[in-house]
Design an enzyme around this catalytic site. Structure first.
Site, PDB file in Angstrom:
ATOM      1  N   LYS A   1       0.109  -0.652 -16.819  1.00 35.05           N
ATOM      2  CA  LYS A   1      -0.569  -1.942 -16.603  1.00 35.05           C
ATOM      3  C   LYS A   1       0.505  -3.020 -16.748  1.00 35.05           C
ATOM      4  CE  LYS A   1      -2.043  -5.318 -18.349  1.00 35.05           C
ATOM      5  NZ  LYS A   1      -1.551  -6.679 -18.013  1.00 35.05           N
TER       6      LYS A   1
ATOM      7  N   GLU B 284       8.118  -2.822 -28.648  1.00 30.76           N
ATOM      8  CA  GLU B 284       9.348  -3.613 -28.483  1.00 30.76           C
ATOM      9  C   GLU B 284       8.917  -5.066 -28.398  1.00 30.76           C
ATOM     10  OE1 GLU B 284      12.301  -2.545 -28.703  1.00 30.76           O
ATOM     11  OE2 GLU B 284      11.987  -0.392 -28.497  1.00 30.76           O
TER      12      GLU B 284
ATOM     13  N   CYS C 274      13.920 -11.374 -24.428  1.00 28.70           N
ATOM     14  CA  CYS C 274      13.716 -11.031 -25.845  1.00 28.70           C
ATOM     15  C   CYS C 274      15.038 -11.082 -26.581  1.00 28.70           C
ATOM     16  CB  CYS C 274      13.093  -9.656 -25.964  1.00 28.70           C
ATOM     17  SG  CYS C 274      13.975  -8.416 -25.024  1.00 28.70           S
TER      18      CYS C 274
ATOM     19  N   GLU D 190      10.269 -17.736 -32.120  1.00 28.26           N
ATOM     20  CA  GLU D 190      10.726 -17.401 -30.772  1.00 28.26           C
ATOM     21  C   GLU D 190      10.182 -18.450 -29.801  1.00 28.26           C
ATOM     22  OE1 GLU D 190       9.032 -13.956 -28.653  1.00 28.26           O
ATOM     23  OE2 GLU D 190      11.099 -13.388 -28.217  1.00 28.26           O
TER      24      GLU D 190
HETATM   25  P1  NAP Z   1       2.492 -10.606 -24.094  1.00 19.92           P
HETATM   26  O1  NAP Z   1       1.690 -11.811 -23.861  1.00 19.92           O
HETATM   27  O2  NAP Z   1       2.453  -9.952 -25.430  1.00 19.92           O
HETATM   28  O3  NAP Z   1       2.038  -9.560 -22.967  1.00 19.92           O
HETATM   29  C1  NAP Z   1       2.652  -8.299 -22.809  1.00 19.92           C
HETATM   30  C2  NAP Z   1       1.697  -7.358 -22.084  1.00 19.92           C
HETATM   31  O4  NAP Z   1       0.557  -7.106 -22.908  1.00 19.92           O
HETATM   32  C3  NAP Z   1       1.153  -7.932 -20.779  1.00 19.92           C
HETATM   33  O5  NAP Z   1       1.016  -6.899 -19.845  1.00 19.92           O
HETATM   34  C4  NAP Z   1      -0.209  -8.453 -21.200  1.00 19.92           C
HETATM   35  O6  NAP Z   1      -1.085  -8.554 -20.127  1.00 19.92           O
HETATM   36  C5  NAP Z   1      -0.626  -7.373 -22.178  1.00 19.92           C
HETATM   37  N1  NAP Z   1      -1.667  -7.765 -23.125  1.00 19.92           N
HETATM   38  C6  NAP Z   1      -1.950  -8.991 -23.622  1.00 19.92           C
HETATM   39  N2  NAP Z   1      -2.999  -8.932 -24.479  1.00 19.92           N
HETATM   40  C7  NAP Z   1      -3.377  -7.631 -24.530  1.00 19.92           C
HETATM   41  C8  NAP Z   1      -4.399  -6.927 -25.230  1.00 19.92           C
HETATM   42  N3  NAP Z   1      -5.233  -7.545 -26.063  1.00 19.92           N
HETATM   43  N4  NAP Z   1      -4.506  -5.591 -25.058  1.00 19.92           N
HETATM   44  C9  NAP Z   1      -3.659  -4.941 -24.234  1.00 19.92           C
HETATM   45  N5  NAP Z   1      -2.670  -5.552 -23.528  1.00 19.92           N
HETATM   46  C10 NAP Z   1      -2.530  -6.878 -23.679  1.00 19.92           C
HETATM   47  O7  NAP Z   1       4.027 -10.849 -23.783  1.00 19.92           O
HETATM   48  P2  NAP Z   1       4.672 -11.594 -22.522  1.00 19.92           P
HETATM   49  O8  NAP Z   1       4.357 -13.035 -22.628  1.00 19.92           O
HETATM   50  O9  NAP Z   1       4.303 -10.874 -21.259  1.00 19.92           O
HETATM   51  O10 NAP Z   1       6.218 -11.328 -22.783  1.00 19.92           O
HETATM   52  C11 NAP Z   1       6.983 -12.118 -23.628  1.00 19.92           C
HETATM   53  C12 NAP Z   1       7.183 -11.447 -24.970  1.00 19.92           C
HETATM   54  O11 NAP Z   1       7.714 -10.141 -24.779  1.00 19.92           O
HETATM   55  C13 NAP Z   1       8.185 -12.150 -25.850  1.00 19.92           C
HETATM   56  O12 NAP Z   1       7.705 -12.209 -27.171  1.00 19.92           O
HETATM   57  C14 NAP Z   1       9.419 -11.258 -25.773  1.00 19.92           C
HETATM   58  O13 NAP Z   1      10.272 -11.361 -26.883  1.00 19.92           O
HETATM   59  C15 NAP Z   1       8.814  -9.925 -25.657  1.00 19.92           C
HETATM   60  N6  NAP Z   1       9.753  -8.971 -25.068  1.00 19.92           N
HETATM   61  C16 NAP Z   1      10.315  -8.030 -25.887  1.00 19.92           C
HETATM   62  C17 NAP Z   1      11.244  -7.127 -25.387  1.00 19.92           C
HETATM   63  C18 NAP Z   1      11.849  -6.071 -26.262  1.00 19.92           C
HETATM   64  O14 NAP Z   1      12.292  -5.064 -25.745  1.00 19.92           O
HETATM   65  N7  NAP Z   1      11.914  -6.239 -27.576  1.00 19.92           N
HETATM   66  C19 NAP Z   1      11.603  -7.191 -24.032  1.00 19.92           C
HETATM   67  C20 NAP Z   1      11.016  -8.178 -23.236  1.00 19.92           C
HETATM   68  C21 NAP Z   1      10.087  -9.055 -23.759  1.00 19.92           C
HETATM   69  P3  NAP Z   1      -1.298  -9.977 -19.365  1.00 19.92           P
HETATM   70  O15 NAP Z   1       0.024 -10.633 -19.263  1.00 19.92           O
HETATM   71  O16 NAP Z   1      -1.838  -9.596 -18.058  1.00 19.92           O
HETATM   72  O17 NAP Z   1      -2.274 -10.711 -20.223  1.00 19.92           O
END
Ligand code: NAP
Ligand code: MG
Length: 512
Positions: free
Chosen positions: A191, A266, A300, A401
């Site tokens: 997803k 992650e 990230c 962050e």
């Molecule tokens: P996010 O809002 O946490 O979303 C990540 C994924 O989770 C998306 O596919 C999102 O879907 C889904 N999601 C959201 N709520 C959910 C729920 N209740 N149940 C199941 N899935 C759910 O993160 P983002 O804004 O896409 O990405 C930014 C974040 O990712 C930053 O904090 C960054 O640091 C982190 N990141 C970490 C790494 C690492 O390897 N450590 C790498 C890249 C990014 P939708 O978007 O469709 O709602």
């Protein structure tokens, strides 16, 4: 082969109608049973509608998991080197399609072409590395404590694996998850983030074109709460691999724990770069610009705190600000742009809110801080690269962050204090130090508490064959990349073969 039963992955649009993209479930490109769709727009120009995607729900997820469950029964028995051949083919196809897929990615998420080419290349590199694993997947053989007895441990696939991915590396991150899972003999349902379904769709399409059997890979597009949550909760899913924010990660981890699913998280970062008095300052400035403003700070691993020893504080800051002012903000499809837009309006507003927080808390705004709205910027989510100086480590801009083009410069008295400040944070993903002193470099390698440390390079630039991940609130101890991914997508089975023809009791019989 899936291609026997292929329906259409995309209904091609016309000048007035956009492309419509489908889910891929059980070897078929299908519409969501919800009958709902959502739009994917270009954050550099929101008039540009990239396509319409399926807004999936629980019944789509159930169908995808059921297909993956059926496919697992056969896929796990295909010899790993044969599974790997499909991934090798996918690697070659991805490399051929690199330019097209990079352009799709820049359009859907904004980062500049140079970087989206890198994102696709990361998937190519991962594919070659993981395909190679098809002829390794090593496990230990070891002597038994008893005579005429053989002992070894073999890797076994887990079953159906779920992947939930973020938008900032929309092909690389899915490739880190799908490709090791597949070579190990698992089947997958992914997803992708609602902001970037197309790049993951492109990756899945390559796997289909390379001959992945029906049901082995499934993509279900949609929103986190509607499509991600049922996937995570599904009782037939044995492992969940999630990359995203720490807050969503906490929910994912606690939910997965209830049904004892393997779970890899992650999460966020607040990555420090230390610049010592003896550093090559030009190199450090170059690295800081790339680390802080690459991908518009939406990595990230972005360099979001720069801790500078007092002797070079002013000189470093002056050079950094001068260079940051010259960065060209613009549409990533324009090869002359250095920095693209924020992913969406919500992210831009959050970035600007952090600018206000920094000012209110008394940090000094050296450059940037404003939204760009005039002329070509009008239709996108652009802001100026922003640098704060005189930042205190207790301020929000030094602790939280931001995920935007905003960097906090912090002055430190000496090396020891710099390391203390670097570690005094909730996260622990990446870290870096600029110095020519080999002794201090080695102390930093030992003492910076993070999953990654760079010497004389910024906090970004991971390679796919090394472990990737972090400590503390950045994750739950797993690593992606390299062998760490193979460890996550397999579980050990220990096998004992007794060829003595008599009962031998471990720990009890102790032959001379
Ligand atoms: P996010 O809002 O946490 O979303 C990540 C994924 O989770 C998306 O596919 C999102 O879907 C889904 N999601 C959201 N709520 C959910 C729920 N209740 N149940 C199941 N899935 C759910 O993160 P983002 O804004 O896409 O990405 C930014 C974040 O990712 C930053 O904090 C960054 O640091 C982190 N990141 C970490 C790494 C690492 O390897 N450590 C790498 C890249 C990014 P939708 O978007 O469709 O709602
Ligand atoms: Mg988009």
């Amino acid at each position: 082969m899936a291609s026997d039963t292929l329906t259409s992955p995309v209904i091609a649009g016309t000048a007035t109608r956009p492309n419509i993209y489908h889910n891929f479930i059980d070897g078929q490109w299908v519409e969501s049973t919800t009958g709902q769709t959502f739009e994917n727009r270009n954050p550099a120009d929101t008039r540009d509608l990239i396509g319409i995607f399926q807004r999936s729900g629980k019944s789509d997820v159930d169908a995808a998991v059921a297909a993956a469950r059926r496919a697992f029964l056969k896929w796990r028995l295909i010899p790993a080197p044969r599974r790997a051949e499909i991934i090798f083919r996918a690697a070659d196809m991805l490399a051929e399609r690199k330019e097209d897929y990079a352009r799709d990615m820049t359009r859907e998420m904004g980062k500049i072409l140079k970087e989206t080419r890198g994102d696709v290349q990361e998937a190519v590199d991962t594919a070659f590395y993981m395909a190679g694993e098809g002829r390794r997947l090593f496990g230990p053989t070891t002597p038994s404590e008893l005579p005429n007895k053989f002992a070894m441990a073999v890797r076994q696939p887990l079953g159906v694996c779920a992947m939930i991915t973020p938008w900032n590396f929309p092909m690389a991150i899915p490739s880190w998850k799908l490709l090791p899972a597949l070579v190990c003999g698992n089947t997958c349902v992914i997803k992708p983030a609602q902001d970037t379904p197309l790049s993951t769709f492109n990756l899945v399409r390559v796997l289909v074109d390379a001959g992945i059997p029906r049901g082995v890979v499934n993509i279900v597009t949609g929103f986190g709460a509607e499509a991600g949550a049922p996937l995570l909760e599904h009782p037939e899913v044995r492992a969940v691999s999630f990359t995203g924010s720490t807050s969503v990660g906490r929910t994912i981890g606690t939910t997965a724990a209830k049904s004892f699913k393997h779970c890899s998280l992650e999460l966020g970062g607040k990555n420090p770069m230390i610049v010592l008095d003896d550093a090559n300052l030009d190199l450090a400035v170059e690295g800081a610009l790339w680390g802080a403003f690459g991908t518009t700070g939406q990595r990230c691993t972005a360099t979001s705190r720069i801790i500078v020893e007092k002797g070079v504080y002013r000189a470093f800051l002056d050079r950094l600000v001068e260079r940051a002012r010259k960065l060209r903000v613009g549409n990533g499809l324009d090869e002359t742009s250095d920095v693209g837009p924020a992913i969406n309006e919500r992210q831009l507003e959050s970035d600007l809110e952090y600018v206000r927080a920094g000012q209110n808390e008394g940090a000094r705004l050296e450059c940037g801080g404003c939204r760009l709205e005039k002329g070509d910027y009008h239709w996108g989510w652009f802001m100026e690269p922003t640098i704060f100086s005189d930042v205190d480590r207790k301020m929000r801009i030094a602790r939280e962050e931001i995920f935007g083009p905003v960097v906090a410069v912090i002055r430190s008295e000496n090396f020891d204090e710099a390391v203390t400040i670097a570690n005094d944070i909730e996260y622990g993903l990446s870290s870096s130090i600029y110095t020519r002193d080999v002794n201090r470099a080695f102390v930093a390698m030992r003492d910076l508490y993070a999953g990654i440390t760079y010497i004389n390079a910024p906090t970004i630039g991971a390679e796919v064959h090394l472990p990737f991940g972090g400590v503390k609130a950045t994750g739950n101890g797993h690593r992606e990349g390299g062998i760490g991914a193979i460890d996550f997508y397999t579980e050990w089975k220990s096998v004992y073969v007794d060829y003595s023809d008599r009962l031998q009791r471990a720990q009890i019989d102790r032959p001379e």
